[in-house]
Design an enzyme around this catalytic site. Structure first.
Site, PDB file in Angstrom:
ATOM      1  N   ARG A 237       0.864  -1.184   0.000  1.00  0.00           N
ATOM      2  CA  ARG A 237       0.000   0.000   0.000  1.00  0.00           C
ATOM      3  C   ARG A 237       0.899   1.232   0.000  1.00  0.00           C
ATOM      4  NH1 ARG A 237      -3.456  -2.624  -1.591  1.00  0.00           N
ATOM      5  NH2 ARG A 237      -5.525  -3.079  -0.719  1.00  0.00           N
ATOM      6  N   ASP A 261       3.706  -0.003  -7.302  1.00  0.00           N
ATOM      7  CA  ASP A 261       2.391  -0.279  -7.887  1.00  0.00           C
ATOM      8  C   ASP A 261       1.316   0.471  -7.104  1.00  0.00           C
ATOM      9  OD1 ASP A 261       0.639  -1.731  -9.717  1.00  0.00           O
ATOM     10  OD2 ASP A 261      -0.077  -2.793  -7.931  1.00  0.00           O
ATOM     11  N   GLU A 266      -2.692   7.934  -4.307  1.00  0.00           N
ATOM     12  CA  GLU A 266      -3.165   7.385  -5.584  1.00  0.00           C
ATOM     13  C   GLU A 266      -4.660   7.589  -5.810  1.00  0.00           C
ATOM     14  OE1 GLU A 266      -2.161   3.156  -4.948  1.00  0.00           O
ATOM     15  OE2 GLU A 266      -4.298   2.739  -4.933  1.00  0.00           O
ATOM     16  N   HIS A 298      -1.490   0.484  -9.640  1.00  0.00           N
ATOM     17  CA  HIS A 298      -2.237  -0.475  -8.811  1.00  0.00           C
ATOM     18  C   HIS A 298      -2.849  -1.587  -9.675  1.00  0.00           C
ATOM     19  CE1 HIS A 298      -4.107  -0.724  -4.597  1.00  0.00           C
ATOM     20  NE2 HIS A 298      -4.086  -1.928  -5.125  1.00  0.00           N
ATOM     21  N   GLN A 299      -1.981  -2.275 -10.399  1.00  0.00           N
ATOM     22  CA  GLN A 299      -2.480  -3.328 -11.290  1.00  0.00           C
ATOM     23  C   GLN A 299      -1.954  -4.715 -10.924  1.00  0.00           C
ATOM     24  OE1 GLN A 299      -0.347  -1.965 -15.104  1.00  0.00           O
ATOM     25  NE2 GLN A 299      -0.087  -4.156 -15.220  1.00  0.00           N
ATOM     26  N   ALA A 300      -1.306  -4.816  -9.739  1.00  0.00           N
ATOM     27  CA  ALA A 300      -0.705  -6.113  -9.396  1.00  0.00           C
ATOM     28  C   ALA A 300      -1.755  -7.226  -9.338  1.00  0.00           C
ATOM     29  CB  ALA A 300       0.041  -6.018  -8.071  1.00  0.00           C
TER      30      ALA A 300
HETATM   31  P1  NAI Z   1      -1.477 -11.293   4.397  1.00  0.00           P
HETATM   32  O1  NAI Z   1      -2.357 -10.773   5.477  1.00  0.00           O
HETATM   33  O2  NAI Z   1      -1.617 -12.717   3.960  1.00  0.00           O
HETATM   34  O3  NAI Z   1       0.064 -11.088   4.819  1.00  0.00           O
HETATM   35  C1  NAI Z   1       0.545  -9.911   5.395  1.00  0.00           C
HETATM   36  C2  NAI Z   1       1.752 -10.296   6.247  1.00  0.00           C
HETATM   37  O4  NAI Z   1       2.339  -9.097   6.748  1.00  0.00           O
HETATM   38  C3  NAI Z   1       1.371 -11.158   7.453  1.00  0.00           C
HETATM   39  O5  NAI Z   1       2.160 -12.323   7.485  1.00  0.00           O
HETATM   40  C4  NAI Z   1       1.654 -10.243   8.649  1.00  0.00           C
HETATM   41  O6  NAI Z   1       2.071 -10.950   9.795  1.00  0.00           O
HETATM   42  C5  NAI Z   1       2.755  -9.370   8.077  1.00  0.00           C
HETATM   43  N1  NAI Z   1       2.970  -8.145   8.823  1.00  0.00           N
HETATM   44  C6  NAI Z   1       2.085  -7.411   9.534  1.00  0.00           C
HETATM   45  N2  NAI Z   1       2.708  -6.380  10.120  1.00  0.00           N
HETATM   46  C7  NAI Z   1       4.005  -6.442   9.745  1.00  0.00           C
HETATM   47  C8  NAI Z   1       5.149  -5.649  10.026  1.00  0.00           C
HETATM   48  N3  NAI Z   1       5.073  -4.546  10.813  1.00  0.00           N
HETATM   49  N4  NAI Z   1       6.324  -6.005   9.481  1.00  0.00           N
HETATM   50  C9  NAI Z   1       6.422  -7.103   8.700  1.00  0.00           C
HETATM   51  N5  NAI Z   1       5.371  -7.910   8.415  1.00  0.00           N
HETATM   52  C10 NAI Z   1       4.184  -7.561   8.926  1.00  0.00           C
HETATM   53  O7  NAI Z   1      -1.670 -10.301   3.173  1.00  0.00           O
HETATM   54  P2  NAI Z   1      -1.324 -10.598   1.645  1.00  0.00           P
HETATM   55  O8  NAI Z   1      -2.499 -11.242   0.979  1.00  0.00           O
HETATM   56  O9  NAI Z   1      -0.004 -11.272   1.579  1.00  0.00           O
HETATM   57  O10 NAI Z   1      -1.222  -9.129   1.051  1.00  0.00           O
HETATM   58  C11 NAI Z   1      -0.199  -8.255   1.491  1.00  0.00           C
HETATM   59  C12 NAI Z   1      -0.591  -6.832   1.152  1.00  0.00           C
HETATM   60  O11 NAI Z   1      -0.523  -6.684  -0.256  1.00  0.00           O
HETATM   61  C13 NAI Z   1      -2.062  -6.479   1.486  1.00  0.00           C
HETATM   62  O12 NAI Z   1      -2.208  -6.025   2.809  1.00  0.00           O
HETATM   63  C14 NAI Z   1      -2.379  -5.415   0.505  1.00  0.00           C
HETATM   64  O13 NAI Z   1      -2.117  -4.159   1.109  1.00  0.00           O
HETATM   65  C15 NAI Z   1      -1.402  -5.649  -0.628  1.00  0.00           C
HETATM   66  N6  NAI Z   1      -2.085  -6.029  -1.875  1.00  0.00           N
HETATM   67  C16 NAI Z   1      -1.815  -5.290  -2.981  1.00  0.00           C
HETATM   68  C17 NAI Z   1      -2.435  -5.593  -4.175  1.00  0.00           C
HETATM   69  C18 NAI Z   1      -2.130  -4.826  -5.418  1.00  0.00           C
HETATM   70  O14 NAI Z   1      -2.853  -4.974  -6.415  1.00  0.00           O
HETATM   71  N7  NAI Z   1      -1.087  -4.027  -5.449  1.00  0.00           N
HETATM   72  C19 NAI Z   1      -3.422  -6.663  -4.265  1.00  0.00           C
HETATM   73  C20 NAI Z   1      -3.587  -7.421  -3.047  1.00  0.00           C
HETATM   74  C21 NAI Z   1      -2.942  -7.088  -1.892  1.00  0.00           C
END
Ligand code: NAI
Length: 332
Positions: A237, A261, A266, A298-300
């Protein structure tokens, strides 16, 4: 009156939702609006029991109140993150919030790798040069990924795949996450502090959620700790990164390269064709001037598989809540 009103919907969303909706015996009536959900547009949903929103929609207390007054009892986020939602206010309005926690972590992880590799080997610049009849290679020197240290910040669904892909590229992978992934440990990934990861890494990728503790995780101090010439990739994000500090680090050449991304501001830019407009965001405009910055809007998430999974899960979430059953994807 539509059962479901969808905001910020693009043709590719509509295709996925219309297909998924036909899989049900009693399809929802859906109103698709391209406009973002804001205080001004919230009344478009009047009479709809469900509203579907996306990453840059405004789900502040005032908007949620308007939706609730109009008869909406379910707000379905068609994304994983919900940092744009006032969760407490939704509860106060009696609105159930649901989301799609996982649709295709592969999609996001693969885009993260695409940005990393593309930026490293200057594919964006090389493509433009060749199209322009310029076959010079000056300025296009990259580095071997093999043998480099990559830090994955957040090894949840997406980050774990990113770490695995980097391991396959024969990088040394270090990870930062309060929860250690045992499969990554088995591969030889080591969990370290953020400070140690930033100190060691040639490449840093941000794959953690935006929460209070991660806001501006990469600020001026963190950038100073990073290796001279390191690459930073953010597909998490925008506000994980202090963009002003990143611009400064790029200007003095300390940060070697940057792929984004997502961007802090944004909401006023992405998902629309603004090629005829003047960009009035000076920080973003400055980012665009660096040859060593690669930005996608934001197309990932944008793969056929992910769009289909998002639509299927969102409609199922809404049906489950409306049936009065427990939905595993409820935020609150
Ligand atoms: P997830 O919830 O499966 O994994 C997030 C990980 O971050 C967890 O293992 C958590 O313990 C860890 N975490 C939390 N606080 C932390 C910190 N301070 N330092 C290090 N690690 C920490 O989420 P997922 O599905 O892996 O997605 C990750 C992020 O990707 C989402 O929160 C979202 O913001 C972003 N995303 C972006 C997309 C895009 O199109 N660019 C699409 C989907 C998600």
């Amino acid at each position: 009156m539509a059962d479901l009103t969808m905001f910020s919907s693009k043709p590719y969303d509509r295709t996925g939702f219309e297909a998924a909706n036909q899989h049900h015996d009693a399809p929802f009536g859906i109103d698709f609006f391209e406009t973002r959900l804001t205080e001004r547009t919230a009344s478009l949903a009047a009479g709809s029991v469900a509203v579907c929103a996306f990453v840059n929609d405004d789900l502040s207390a005032a908007v949620l109140r308007t939706l609730s007054d109009g008869g909406t009892s379910v707000v379905a986020m068609r994304c994983a993150g919900f940092n744009n939602v006032d969760v407490g206010a939704a509860g106060d309005c009696g609105i159930t919030l649901v989301r799609v926690p996982s649709y295709s972590p592969n999609a996001v992880a693969e885009h993260t790798l695409a940005l990393m590799l593309g930026l490293n080997r200057h594919i964006h610049r090389a493509h433009n040069r060749v199209r322009d009849g310029n076959f010079s290679l000056d300025g296009l020197v990259g580095f071997d990924m093999a043998g480099k240290t990559a830090a994955v910040i957040g090894t949840g669904r997406v980050g774990a795949i990113v770490a695995r892909l980097l391991w396959h590229l024969r990088c040394e992978v270090v990870a930062v996450d309060p929860f250690e992934d045992e499969h990554l440990l088995e591969l030889g990934v080591s969990y370290v502090s953020l400070n140690e990861a930033l100190t060691k890494a040639d490449i840093v990728t941000l794959n953690c959620p935006l929460i209070e503790q991660t806001h501006h995780l990469i600020d001026g101090e963190a950038l100073a700790v990073m290796k001279q010439g390191a690459m930073l990739v953010n597909t998490g994000r925008g506000a994980l990164v202090d963009t002003d500090a990143v611009v400064e680090a790029l200007k003095i050449g300390h940060l070697g390269s940057l792929a984004l991304d997502v961007y802090e501001e944004e909401g006023d830019l992405f998902f629309e064709d603004r090629s005829d407009e003047i960009i009035d965001d000076d920080v973003f405009a400055r980012l665009l001037t660096f040859p060593n910055v690669l930005i996608t809007a934001h197309q990932a998430f944008l793969t056929r598989e992910a769009l289909s999974a998002i639509a299927e899960t969102t409609l199922l979430n809404i049906r489950t809540v409306l049936a009065g059953e427990a939905c595993e994807n409820t935020i609150s």
